[in-house]
Design a protein around this motif. Sequence first.
Motif, PDB file in Angstrom:
ATOM      1  N   SER A 191      39.824  36.057  39.700  1.00 23.47           N
ATOM      2  CA  SER A 191      40.734  34.753  39.954  1.00 23.47           C
ATOM      3  C   SER A 191      41.417  34.015  38.648  1.00 23.47           C
ATOM      4  CB  SER A 191      40.068  33.864  40.797  1.00 23.47           C
ATOM      5  OG  SER A 191      40.655  32.656  41.209  1.00 23.47           O
ATOM      6  N   ILE A 205      48.474  39.717  36.066  1.00 22.11           N
ATOM      7  CA  ILE A 205      47.848  40.317  37.208  1.00 22.11           C
ATOM      8  C   ILE A 205      46.961  41.525  36.744  1.00 22.11           C
ATOM      9  CG2 ILE A 205      48.131  41.044  39.374  1.00 22.11           C
ATOM     10  CD1 ILE A 205      48.533  38.230  39.236  1.00 22.11           C
ATOM     11  N   TYR A 227      46.485  39.788  46.794  1.00 22.42           N
ATOM     12  CA  TYR A 227      46.170  38.381  46.128  1.00 22.42           C
ATOM     13  C   TYR A 227      46.332  37.358  47.122  1.00 22.42           C
ATOM     14  CZ  TYR A 227      45.550  41.088  41.841  1.00 22.42           C
ATOM     15  OH  TYR A 227      45.222  42.185  40.971  1.00 22.42           O
ATOM     16  N   THR A 247      48.903  35.592  51.572  1.00 22.13           N
ATOM     17  CA  THR A 247      48.302  36.566  50.901  1.00 22.13           C
ATOM     18  C   THR A 247      49.151  37.787  50.680  1.00 22.13           C
ATOM     19  OG1 THR A 247      46.004  36.622  51.887  1.00 22.13           O
ATOM     20  CG2 THR A 247      46.554  38.618  51.147  1.00 22.13           C
ATOM     21  N   SER A 289      44.081  34.822  43.346  1.00 25.40           N
ATOM     22  CA  SER A 289      42.776  35.490  43.490  1.00 25.40           C
ATOM     23  C   SER A 289      42.964  36.768  44.313  1.00 25.40           C
ATOM     24  CB  SER A 289      41.755  34.589  44.550  1.00 25.40           C
ATOM     25  OG  SER A 289      41.825  33.331  43.925  1.00 25.40           O
ATOM     26  N   SER A 290      42.031  37.866  43.908  1.00 27.57           N
ATOM     27  CA  SER A 290      42.098  38.933  44.568  1.00 27.57           C
ATOM     28  C   SER A 290      41.234  38.964  45.845  1.00 27.57           C
ATOM     29  CB  SER A 290      41.514  40.057  43.558  1.00 27.57           C
ATOM     30  OG  SER A 290      40.167  39.771  43.335  1.00 27.57           O
ATOM     31  N   THR A 291      41.881  39.703  46.768  1.00 28.64           N
ATOM     32  CA  THR A 291      41.167  39.623  47.847  1.00 28.64           C
ATOM     33  C   THR A 291      39.900  40.388  48.135  1.00 28.64           C
ATOM     34  OG1 THR A 291      42.445  41.584  49.014  1.00 28.64           O
ATOM     35  CG2 THR A 291      43.274  39.160  49.035  1.00 28.64           C
TER      36      THR A 291
END
Length: 513
Positions: A382, A428, A434, A479, A510-512
């Motif tokens: 993140s 990234i 994300y 997202t 933020s990554s999921t």
Amino acid sequence: MGTTVTSQPTRRAVIALGAALVVTPVVTVSAQAAGSPVRPVAGLRAAFTAASKRYGVPRDVLVALSYTVTRINDHAGQPSAAGGYGVMHLASNHTTNTLATAARLSGHSAAALRTDVAANVDGAAALLRSLADAAGLGAADRADVDAWYEPVARYSAFSDASVARLEADAVYQALARGLSLHAGGETFTVDARTVRPQLGAFADVPTVAQRFETMTEDYPPARWVAANSGNYRVANRPNDYAIDRVVIHTVQGSYAGCISWFQNPSANVSAHYVIRSSDGEVTQMVRNKDVAWHVGNTNNRSIGIEHEGWVDDASWYTEAMYRSSATLTRHVCDRYGIPLDRTHIIAHSEAPGATHTDPGPHWDWTRYMDYVRGDGGDPSWSVIVDNGGAFTASGNWATASAPGQYGSNHRHAQPVLSSDPAWFSADIPAAGSYRVEVWYPQDPANNSRTPYIVAASGGNQTVYVDQRANGGRWVLIGTFSLAAGNRQVVGVSRWTSTAGSIEADAVRISSTT
């Protein structure tokens, strides 16, 4: 190495069609496509091969279509919510009867198409061949997977051409990614490939993303596609009815199929939101203030969220879906003061008088409620980008201070009919999914339709946010699939006709996972 999905006009003449096109199955068929009932086939894989050979439909198109609409699962002969049967989801309802058309074309009885998997695949192939003939596909065209886009888009007979494209695009995404899965005790594979679908009559039909670019006021990450007005009741909640429940549903069908069904005036059902399995995309179809018809005598007090998939197949309940749904549920609960517990966030099956079983035994309530409460663990990556960091803007963006801003200051500008975006950059770490959140100061003089631009891997996507509300906190705008690399990721554009100051303060990516 990733695969690429592009599109190109067909070699045949392109017919310009409006987005309101009514797509209906074509019942004429060539002599070669019609014929006597198919011979018995041992196993589902053999059924796909036999149907492909009989009707000249590429086997991979049949498998990818089946995967898209049912995950190659006949659900023990039980119909979907829209009356679709078998692994190919041949439908029979008040307005659509692809099952009857397939019966007429293939020679199978409607009963056989409902319960016999080989007949179901054969009937679907007959229907696709009929649609291919109507589209003018010759023998050389039929051998080309890319030529089948128009027949695939017409296959489910959706009334909205943009929604028909949504399903066809999902089929071609499956072809591009490739497939390998077990179903019915057998393994099905489709090799990944670069696809360039020939859109044919759908070349001038906008996608759902293009046509419904404006996001909703109730939940900015969601696209707005209205349900038919006969499938819900206009209200003024929470003024006339308090909202104190969130009800979790499973579609018993596909994402595109659910959207189309709620648009169907004969459905007499709806939900406020629908969530896609593959990436957690959210479509809103009924405003929060209105009463969707999804849960009987709990309708007046609840928000209904449908999830793509079937209760007997856990593969539909993906991490992306859980996180997207949990974020939406948390947003609804925060907005209406709904407690974050299982008394107020319930399954359809738990509603008083419910006769349904969804979301079923495969729905992971512990995991879901952890995500709703924010106990689901930190993302693996993140970053927060303030307007004083990796940020670029023209001299038209002034620096100011205001209550509720992130950090020591923020940038603002007035709207104009040109983009002049302020950009937030980030490095990234890897291509993937994300979450993007934005922060802006609280001020009723802010713009009610501020355009945020996200440089997604498939092209820029625009999300409109009402900056008069929810200031001084992180606001999720969606997202997105992002490519790896250090570049401009989120922009704030000045291009809006709505009056009010446009704020560029901070973003969080933020990554999921």
